[in-house]
Design an enzyme around this catalytic site. Structure first.
Site, PDB file in Angstrom:
ATOM      1  N   ASP A  21     -68.515  70.515 -56.746  1.00 37.97           N
ATOM      2  CA  ASP A  21     -69.421  69.386 -56.957  1.00 37.97           C
ATOM      3  C   ASP A  21     -68.637  68.083 -56.985  1.00 37.97           C
ATOM      4  O   ASP A  21     -67.474  68.061 -57.394  1.00 37.97           O
ATOM      5  CB  ASP A  21     -70.201  69.595 -58.272  1.00 37.97           C
ATOM      6  CG  ASP A  21     -71.430  68.713 -58.351  1.00 37.97           C
ATOM      7  OD1 ASP A  21     -71.809  68.105 -57.324  1.00 37.97           O
ATOM      8  OD2 ASP A  21     -72.026  68.623 -59.445  1.00 37.97           O
ATOM      9  N   GLY A  24     -70.042  63.708 -52.991  1.00 45.07           N
ATOM     10  CA  GLY A  24     -70.755  62.453 -52.743  1.00 45.07           C
ATOM     11  C   GLY A  24     -70.176  61.318 -53.571  1.00 45.07           C
ATOM     12  O   GLY A  24     -69.915  60.218 -53.055  1.00 45.07           O
ATOM     13  N   ARG A  34     -71.398  59.887 -47.799  1.00 43.74           N
ATOM     14  CA  ARG A  34     -71.248  61.151 -48.524  1.00 43.74           C
ATOM     15  C   ARG A  34     -70.480  62.204 -47.715  1.00 43.74           C
ATOM     16  O   ARG A  34     -69.676  62.959 -48.251  1.00 43.74           O
ATOM     17  CB  ARG A  34     -72.625  61.717 -48.887  1.00 43.74           C
ATOM     18  CG  ARG A  34     -73.427  60.822 -49.813  1.00 43.74           C
ATOM     19  CD  ARG A  34     -74.831  61.369 -49.990  1.00 43.74           C
ATOM     20  NE  ARG A  34     -74.787  62.747 -50.442  1.00 43.74           N
ATOM     21  CZ  ARG A  34     -74.544  63.125 -51.688  1.00 43.74           C
ATOM     22  NH1 ARG A  34     -74.333  62.218 -52.606  1.00 43.74           N
ATOM     23  NH2 ARG A  34     -74.524  64.387 -52.007  1.00 43.74           N
ATOM     24  N   HIS A  38     -67.544  65.460 -48.153  1.00 41.29           N
ATOM     25  CA  HIS A  38     -67.600  66.867 -47.732  1.00 41.29           C
ATOM     26  C   HIS A  38     -66.402  67.214 -46.851  1.00 41.29           C
ATOM     27  O   HIS A  38     -65.821  68.283 -46.985  1.00 41.29           O
ATOM     28  CB  HIS A  38     -68.901  67.153 -46.972  1.00 41.29           C
ATOM     29  CG  HIS A  38     -70.139  66.908 -47.787  1.00 41.29           C
ATOM     30  ND1 HIS A  38     -70.248  67.297 -49.103  1.00 41.29           N
ATOM     31  CD2 HIS A  38     -71.321  66.317 -47.479  1.00 41.29           C
ATOM     32  CE1 HIS A  38     -71.439  66.950 -49.555  1.00 41.29           C
ATOM     33  NE2 HIS A  38     -72.108  66.343 -48.604  1.00 41.29           N
ATOM     34  N   THR A  67     -80.340  76.545 -51.790  1.00 39.23           N
ATOM     35  CA  THR A  67     -81.698  76.507 -51.245  1.00 39.23           C
ATOM     36  C   THR A  67     -82.254  75.082 -51.390  1.00 39.23           C
ATOM     37  O   THR A  67     -82.909  74.558 -50.492  1.00 39.23           O
ATOM     38  CB  THR A  67     -82.596  77.492 -52.036  1.00 39.23           C
ATOM     39  OG1 THR A  67     -81.934  78.759 -52.078  1.00 39.23           O
ATOM     40  CG2 THR A  67     -83.950  77.639 -51.415  1.00 39.23           C
ATOM     41  N   ARG A  72     -81.978  67.507 -48.850  1.00 36.06           N
ATOM     42  CA  ARG A  72     -81.138  66.327 -48.621  1.00 36.06           C
ATOM     43  C   ARG A  72     -81.516  65.675 -47.282  1.00 36.06           C
ATOM     44  O   ARG A  72     -82.162  66.313 -46.446  1.00 36.06           O
ATOM     45  CB  ARG A  72     -79.660  66.744 -48.597  1.00 36.06           C
ATOM     46  CG  ARG A  72     -79.203  67.171 -49.972  1.00 36.06           C
ATOM     47  CD  ARG A  72     -77.712  67.289 -50.065  1.00 36.06           C
ATOM     48  NE  ARG A  72     -77.350  67.594 -51.456  1.00 36.06           N
ATOM     49  CZ  ARG A  72     -76.145  67.467 -51.972  1.00 36.06           C
ATOM     50  NH1 ARG A  72     -75.161  67.060 -51.213  1.00 36.06           N
ATOM     51  NH2 ARG A  72     -75.914  67.762 -53.231  1.00 36.06           N
ATOM     52  N   LEU A 132     -58.143  89.625 -49.981  1.00 34.34           N
ATOM     53  CA  LEU A 132     -59.007  88.699 -50.723  1.00 34.34           C
ATOM     54  C   LEU A 132     -60.339  88.576 -49.982  1.00 34.34           C
ATOM     55  O   LEU A 132     -60.351  88.427 -48.764  1.00 34.34           O
ATOM     56  CB  LEU A 132     -58.306  87.325 -50.800  1.00 34.34           C
ATOM     57  CG  LEU A 132     -59.123  86.098 -51.182  1.00 34.34           C
ATOM     58  CD1 LEU A 132     -59.604  86.199 -52.632  1.00 34.34           C
ATOM     59  CD2 LEU A 132     -58.287  84.823 -51.018  1.00 34.34           C
ATOM     60  N   ARG A 189     -66.828  74.884 -62.462  1.00 32.10           N
ATOM     61  CA  ARG A 189     -67.637  73.813 -61.851  1.00 32.10           C
ATOM     62  C   ARG A 189     -66.868  72.506 -61.958  1.00 32.10           C
ATOM     63  O   ARG A 189     -66.394  72.137 -63.032  1.00 32.10           O
ATOM     64  CB  ARG A 189     -69.001  73.667 -62.529  1.00 32.10           C
ATOM     65  CG  ARG A 189     -69.811  72.550 -61.848  1.00 32.10           C
ATOM     66  CD  ARG A 189     -71.236  72.451 -62.301  1.00 32.10           C
ATOM     67  NE  ARG A 189     -71.963  71.526 -61.415  1.00 32.10           N
ATOM     68  CZ  ARG A 189     -73.232  71.617 -61.097  1.00 32.10           C
ATOM     69  NH1 ARG A 189     -73.965  72.576 -61.596  1.00 32.10           N
ATOM     70  NH2 ARG A 189     -73.804  70.744 -60.294  1.00 32.10           N
ATOM     71  N   ARG A 195     -73.775  72.267 -65.745  1.00 28.31           N
ATOM     72  CA  ARG A 195     -74.948  73.034 -65.326  1.00 28.31           C
ATOM     73  C   ARG A 195     -74.528  74.210 -64.464  1.00 28.31           C
ATOM     74  O   ARG A 195     -73.450  74.209 -63.880  1.00 28.31           O
ATOM     75  CB  ARG A 195     -75.866  72.166 -64.445  1.00 28.31           C
ATOM     76  CG  ARG A 195     -76.689  71.153 -65.125  1.00 28.31           C
ATOM     77  CD  ARG A 195     -77.700  70.549 -64.141  1.00 28.31           C
ATOM     78  NE  ARG A 195     -77.056  69.803 -63.075  1.00 28.31           N
ATOM     79  CZ  ARG A 195     -76.665  68.547 -63.169  1.00 28.31           C
ATOM     80  NH1 ARG A 195     -76.839  67.889 -64.298  1.00 28.31           N
ATOM     81  NH2 ARG A 195     -76.092  67.941 -62.150  1.00 28.31           N
ATOM     82  N   SER A 197     -76.959  75.360 -62.072  1.00 30.52           N
ATOM     83  CA  SER A 197     -77.659  75.031 -60.825  1.00 30.52           C
ATOM     84  C   SER A 197     -78.050  76.234 -59.965  1.00 30.52           C
ATOM     85  O   SER A 197     -77.781  76.266 -58.758  1.00 30.52           O
ATOM     86  CB  SER A 197     -76.824  74.048 -59.982  1.00 30.52           C
ATOM     87  OG  SER A 197     -76.577  72.889 -60.710  1.00 30.52           O
ATOM     88  N   GLU A 208     -66.709  83.801 -68.015  1.00 31.42           N
ATOM     89  CA  GLU A 208     -66.195  82.657 -68.756  1.00 31.42           C
ATOM     90  C   GLU A 208     -66.475  81.411 -67.914  1.00 31.42           C
ATOM     91  O   GLU A 208     -66.279  81.420 -66.697  1.00 31.42           O
ATOM     92  CB  GLU A 208     -64.676  82.798 -68.981  1.00 31.42           C
ATOM     93  CG  GLU A 208     -64.300  83.971 -69.859  1.00 31.42           C
ATOM     94  CD  GLU A 208     -64.824  83.838 -71.291  1.00 31.42           C
ATOM     95  OE1 GLU A 208     -64.917  82.697 -71.793  1.00 31.42           O
ATOM     96  OE2 GLU A 208     -65.135  84.876 -71.895  1.00 31.42           O
TER      97      GLU A 208
END
Ligand code: FPP
Length: 241
Positions: A21, A24, A34, A38, A67, A72, A132, A189, A195, A197, A208
């Site tokens: 997160d 932007g 924005r 990315h 979803t 956007r 991995l 996060r 959050r 989300s 954790e």
């Protein structure tokens, strides 16, 4: 401080899930669009995959497109999809070389055809790798996933293939997108938002949680090691004493 050196290799989280997160905001701070955030977020993905591989983490799951992200602006969606196609195309040789298997969760059918093709190709080419597993959540949300599992189970009950009394945790999990994967031990996060989300709601029951103010494009190996060290300082009880 050498964060990597202090990590206990015998207490590594097996599965780390990441909510990337802040792309932007990172771009806005630089007076850019924005999508610039990315683009720089891809570098952070690459660095995190590399760090996980070097340490010996077995599963890494990225929340790349929810979803809800379909709401956007169309231009941002299109550019994000192009970015994804490009990143997967460019990174596949290295994934193969490093023993990384690529997987997806989510409603992949809803993605543009070019994206689906590139993904299917990379998934096929990396399918024999075992070091991995990198899973990218695309057009994913837990509500979507859980509702689909419920619908599939209901259908099988209707067809007489499942007895309602036999529905237990193990069976339910086998209807989720993450079937066959261990639940995340650690969820990270970035960007300071506290959050979840709609991400892996069933699977993170005992994970954790680690929140960092670092914006995703700035996230690097050092931050990944810090999150693991924080995890290793915690005592996990799974509801027991
Ligand atoms: C969140 O930042 C970021 C996303 C929704 C997209 C993440 C996608 C990538 C980094 C592209 C490539 C991914 C892979 C796996 C190759 P935001 O836009 O919500 O940021 P904001 O909260 O600051 O607005």
């Amino acid at each position: 401080m050498d964060f990597k050196q202090n990590i206990n290799k015998n207490k590594l989280p097996k599965h780390i899930a990441i909510i990337m997160d802040g792309n932007g905001r990172w771009a806005r701070q630089r007076g850019e669009e924005r999508i610039f955030g990315h683009e720089n977020g891809v570098r952070a993905v690459r660095e995190t995959v590399e760090a996980a591989g070097e340490l010996g983490v077995s599963y890494l799951t990225f929340y790349a497109f929810s979803t809800e992200n379909w709401c956007r602006p169309q231009k941002e969606i299109d550019t994000l999809m192009e970015l994804l196609v490009k990143a997967i195309h460019n990174e596949t040789p290295e994934l193969i070389e490093k023993g990384v298997r690529l997987a997806t969760i989510g409603d992949v059918e809803s993605l543009p055809e070019k994206c689906r093709k590139e993904l299917a190709d990379a998934i096929e080419k990396t399918s024999h790798n075992t070091k991995l597993t990198v899973t990218v959540a695309l057009s994913y949300s837990s509500h979507w996933e859980i509702l689909n599992a419920v619908k599939d189970i209901a259908q099988q009950v209707k067809e007489g293939k499942i007895n309602p009394e036999d529905i237990d945790k193990k069976m339910f999990q086998s209807f989720l997108q993450t079937q066959g994967m261990p639940d995340p031990d650690l969820l990270i996060r970035t960007s300071g938002e506290l959050r979840i989300s709609n991400f892996l709601l069933w699977q993170i029951a005992y994970s954790e949680l680690y929140f960092t103010p670092v914006l995703w494009p700035d996230f690097g190996k050092k931050h990944f090691y810090q999150a693991i060290l924080d995890y290793q300082r915690r005592e996990r009880r799974f509801g027991k004493t």
